[in-house]
Design an enzyme around this catalytic site. Structure first.
Site, PDB file in Angstrom:
ATOM      1  CG  LEU A 133      -1.980  -1.051   1.350  1.00  0.00           C
ATOM      2  CD1 LEU A 133      -2.650  -0.977   2.724  1.00  0.00           C
ATOM      3  CD2 LEU A 133      -3.021  -0.927   0.243  1.00  0.00           C
ATOM      4  CG  ASP A 134       0.145   4.510  -2.648  1.00  0.00           C
ATOM      5  OD1 ASP A 134       1.012   3.823  -3.214  1.00  0.00           O
ATOM      6  OD2 ASP A 134      -0.815   5.031  -3.235  1.00  0.00           O
ATOM      7  CG  MET A 135       4.012   6.928   3.898  1.00  0.00           C
ATOM      8  SD  MET A 135       5.331   8.154   3.737  1.00  0.00           S
ATOM      9  CE  MET A 135       5.452   8.754   5.424  1.00  0.00           C
ATOM     10  NE  ARG A 234      -3.587   8.818  -4.147  1.00  0.00           N
ATOM     11  CZ  ARG A 234      -2.293   9.035  -3.920  1.00  0.00           C
ATOM     12  NH1 ARG A 234      -1.450   7.994  -3.815  1.00  0.00           N
ATOM     13  NH2 ARG A 234      -1.825  10.262  -3.803  1.00  0.00           N
TER      14      ARG A 234
END
EC number: 5.4.99.-
Length: 298
Positions: A133-135, A234
């Site tokens: 996952l993204d930060m 997103r």
């Protein structure tokens, strides 16, 4: 499980152990080579070479655990474990945490904490990430405890059999309360190596969505990924004109300061077949506190 065990049936009579491991147990060539080299493949409790001929009724065993090391510094941290068995660990990652060390973040990552947990709990495992996952995205991440579990889950991902579910809070109200976004995603041409855009030159990308609840300032939506492109949810939601709250790359950026300090995106659900039991695991996690607070504010 720790050991794969299988009795040879009549249709495998006369085949080599290598053929059996590949065709019946569906092991990768890489796993077969390492297990053979380390004498972790046994027939009737005796280590064998890969050209060994099998006979009906033979008991084949592949020991999955091996001595391994990893260039990651173990660090004590709070880890929210959602599920664990002998093959996998599923954790609920908090926002603002990097998943794996890189040139910028060498410590303080989820992998540092997971490796500490493995060592403290006397588990001879390294950190094999099945998903990332993204930060700034929170939610469920799968860590495989051995090469076999990682291989099995990676195959499910390749075949789109590992289902991922997300919750997002977006600006405005979607016209269609349920639908599918089928738009190609491409790396941005304008010198920004991070940002992605919807562009016909890109890879086909599919996101299914459903509005769960509407608020004065936006919608809480559920998203199910059919493909797994970088920043897919997103990019797709921004393309519809409904960027995610707190998304500084695709949303309104500084205008949202004080509402939430990261993109309001949470990977809350996973459905996949357990490498251990071969049954479907359906795992869910709650909406994190910062997203709950955001819903109250909008």
């Amino acid at each position: 499980m720790s050991t794969l065990e299988k009795k040879v049936e009549e249709n495998y009579e006369g085949l080599t152990i290598r053929q059996f491991l590949k065709e019946d147990l569906e092991l990768s060539g890489r796993l077969i080579r390492s297990a053979s080299k380390e004498q972790r493949v046994l027939v009737n409790n005796i280590p064998v070479r890969m050209r060994e001929i099998l006979h009906t009724g033979d008991e084949v065993a592949v020991k999955l655990q091996r001595v391994e090391s990893q260039n990651i510094v173990p660090e004590k941290m709070d880890i929210n474990i959602i599920y664990e068995d002998s093959e996998i660990l599923v954790v609920n990652k908090q926002p603002n945490i990097v998943v794996h060390p890189n040139s910028t973040y060498t410590t303080g990552t989820l992998a540092n904490g997971v490796l500490y947990y493995f060592q403290e709990s006397k588990q001879n495992c390294i950190v094999r990430l099945v998903s990332r996952l993204d930060m700034d995205t929170s939610g469920l991440i799968i860590i495989a405890k051995n090469q076999y579990a990682h291989m099995a889950l990676s195959k499910q991902m390749e075949k789109n059999e590992l289902q991922k579910w997300y919750l997002a809070i977006v600006h405005g109200h979607l016209e269609e309360k349920e639908g599918t976004i089928d738009e190609p995603i491409y790396r941005n041409d304008e010198g920004d190596i991070v940002r992605r855009v919807v562009d016909e030159r890109g890879q086909r990308s599919i996101t299914h969505y459903k509005v769960l609840e509407s608020f004065d300032g936006g919608d809480l939506i559920e998203c199910k990924l059919e493909t797994g492109r970088t920043h897919q949810i997103r990019v797709h939601l921004n393309h519809l004109g409904h960027p995610i709250y707190g998304d500084t790359l695709y949303g309104y950026g500084e205008e949202e300061k004080g509402l939430i300090e990261r993109q309001a995106l949470h990977a809350y659900g996973l459905d996949f077949m357990s490498p251990k039991t071969k049954k479907i695991l359906s795992l869910r996690s709650e909406l994190p506190e910062d997203m709950k607070n955001l819903l109250e504010r909008i």
